[in-house]
Design a protein around this motif. Sequence first.
Motif, PDB file in Angstrom:
ATOM      1  N   GLN B 123      14.298 -98.275 -34.746  1.00  0.00           N
ATOM      2  CA  GLN B 123      14.907 -97.037 -34.245  1.00  0.00           C
ATOM      3  C   GLN B 123      13.984 -95.846 -34.515  1.00  0.00           C
ATOM      4  OE1 GLN B 123      18.308 -95.050 -36.081  1.00  0.00           O
ATOM      5  NE2 GLN B 123      19.412 -95.277 -34.176  1.00  0.00           N
ATOM      6  N   ALA B 124      13.372 -95.838 -35.703  1.00  0.00           N
ATOM      7  CA  ALA B 124      12.447 -94.748 -36.031  1.00  0.00           C
ATOM      8  C   ALA B 124      11.279 -94.732 -35.045  1.00  0.00           C
ATOM      9  CB  ALA B 124      11.940 -94.900 -37.460  1.00  0.00           C
ATOM     10  N   ALA B 125      10.744 -95.919 -34.761  1.00  0.00           N
ATOM     11  CA  ALA B 125       9.607 -96.006 -33.836  1.00  0.00           C
ATOM     12  C   ALA B 125      10.010 -95.501 -32.454  1.00  0.00           C
ATOM     13  CB  ALA B 125       9.103 -97.448 -33.754  1.00  0.00           C
ATOM     14  N   LYS B 126      11.231 -95.855 -32.062  1.00  0.00           N
ATOM     15  CA  LYS B 126      11.734 -95.419 -30.763  1.00  0.00           C
ATOM     16  C   LYS B 126      11.900 -93.901 -30.743  1.00  0.00           C
ATOM     17  CE  LYS B 126      15.518 -96.615 -27.688  1.00  0.00           C
ATOM     18  NZ  LYS B 126      16.854 -97.211 -27.644  1.00  0.00           N
ATOM     19  N   ALA B 127      12.440 -93.362 -31.830  1.00  0.00           N
ATOM     20  CA  ALA B 127      12.664 -91.916 -31.906  1.00  0.00           C
ATOM     21  C   ALA B 127      11.354 -91.144 -31.841  1.00  0.00           C
ATOM     22  CB  ALA B 127      13.413 -91.560 -33.191  1.00  0.00           C
ATOM     23  N   MET B 128      10.276 -91.773 -32.301  1.00  0.00           N
ATOM     24  CA  MET B 128       8.983 -91.083 -32.264  1.00  0.00           C
ATOM     25  C   MET B 128       8.330 -91.152 -30.888  1.00  0.00           C
ATOM     26  SD  MET B 128       7.220 -91.923 -35.919  1.00  0.00           S
ATOM     27  CE  MET B 128       7.867 -93.525 -36.304  1.00  0.00           C
ATOM     28  N   GLY B 129       8.987 -91.839 -29.959  1.00  0.00           N
ATOM     29  CA  GLY B 129       8.447 -91.891 -28.601  1.00  0.00           C
ATOM     30  C   GLY B 129       7.536 -93.074 -28.338  1.00  0.00           C
TER      31      GLY B 129
END
Lengths: 333, 220
Positions: B123-129
């Motif tokens: 999720q963190a990786a996704k949030a970073m784009g």
Amino acid sequence: MQITLKNLKRNYASLHAVDGVSLDIPSNTVYGIIGRSGAGKSTLVRLISMLEKPDQGEVYYGDKRVDNLPKDELIQERRKIGMIFQNFNLFASRNAEENIAYPMEICHMDKEHIKKRTEELLALVGLEGRGKAPVSTLSGGQKQRVAIARALAVEPQILFCDEATSALDPQTTRAILALIKEIQKKMNLTVVMITHQMEVVRDACDRVAVLDAGKIVEEGIVSDIFERPQSPVTKEFISALTTVHDSVVRWSEDGGHYTLRFRGTKTGDPIISSVTLKTGAVFNIRAAGVQEVDGTEIGVMITDIGPDKQIAAEAIKALRNEGVVVEETEEGF
Amino acid sequence: MNTMFQLVWEATQQTIVMVFLSTIFSLILGFPIGVLLHVTGSEEHGGILPHPAFYAVMSRIVNILRSFPFLILMIVLMPLSRLIIGTSIGTMATVIPLSIAAAPFVARVIESSLKEVDPGVVQAAKAMGSTNWQIIVKVLIPEALPSLVSGVTLTIINLIGYSAMAGAIGGGGLGDLAIRYGYQRFRPSYMVAAVVIIIVMVELIQFIGDRISGHLISRR
Ligand SMILES: Nc1ncnc2c1ncn2[C@@H]1O[C@H](COP(=O)(O)OP(=O)(O)OP(=O)(O)O)[C@@H](O)[C@H]1O
Ligand SMILES: [Mg+2]
């Protein structure tokens, strides 16, 4: 960057996790969103941060609508925000500096720039020289510092914090909150801080919205909310504040039917004495103290008021005229 | 004695070649399927591109292939070997059915390794784009690496066992040797030699796999 939410809704099956939230989050502030477990905080932050699409409603960053972006634009827009989490969510396969480098890598920045920026960021969060450390060797506070550095790598204008201090001890929590505030000022960030701890709101936030069952039940400047909490949830949060117990001295374990809250300069005025003179009311003070909320002093007093109901009612009226907030409490706190 | 040594040595080489090639091919086939299974799986299990219908079909096919008894799969796939290599007998001809038989196993092993990756990190990786490709290549695979190495180790060990079985139907290698010489010609020494070498191979692979996986974990 200002954030505007218009009537956001998100359902999971029949559950209204976020149920019509409208908010204006001004730019360059630390904005708290507090709520009990299951209130919908994480869902709301996923909607605001473009991780999830709302079923209904709109999200704006400045003037730009961001909740309905096509995939490529969505990815570009996500690269302009920062986010930190309760469990840090660092990559175990990468050491501290490689974690910080990740958001820059995925934007294909050049290696030299990444290296330079990583050093700067490590210094910014107070971890100079720890870049090579495997993540598992860092303490909770240090992990969150790495996560903050990673979130700031792409110089975002918005930082989302989802329970960023909930896994940390009180001392580390204060240090991390101080760091976030400092960075907020330095970078003119808009910080959205999700929490279930009123002390986080008290210590770090400028404004706060209280979320309950997917709805905003109260919103305003933090010191105002502390002084005149309106909703039962907010009152509960404030009375659960551990530091109230610490800073308020209690003489008697008995009752105390009323909670009085005084603000700012009124803390110094002889209000109680003048009310006594005027109405003949008798105050039996059970506990009293001063709370500091975001730089504003709020006096708290838990008391019984006598000698009878009628005089007590008059006294309460007089107190309220003086700007004191009077609440009837069932069993004190 | 000399001829026995030579025969055993040749069979060992054949087994190594068979296992090596079929490991490579089964990974080439099974790895992408495993990744696909993981990413199209349900969101609760960390799927980043949930696609229930695709997942259900894929998963069913993998299960059916896995429940086929290996020997039957070999026989069914013989014509395929003849088509591709021109013969259905010998080391090379065995590699094809071995790879196909092991691929669904590999797919499941890869899928379950990727499932272990903390969804919060994704999720963190996704949030970073991150793009989905970046999540797979830069997050899921590196995060799951120690577990993936254990999975590949397990695959190789399984393939050593399968390759010995493949010997029984003319595939060459140590299994073939054990059956033709040890069993059909009553030379127990061949049987013993083949079994011992297979055991040593399995132990060696397990040891190396554990070391690599342990090393990767210790660096974290
Ligand atoms: N992906 C999901 N699928 C189904 N229900 C969900 C999902 N995410 C959240 N919910 C439900 O929505 C409600 C709000 O959840 P959310 O995680 O937003 O609460 P929260 O305020 O963040 O709570 P906590 O303080 O425990 O983190 C809960 O009842 C939760 O069970
Ligand atoms: Mg939450």
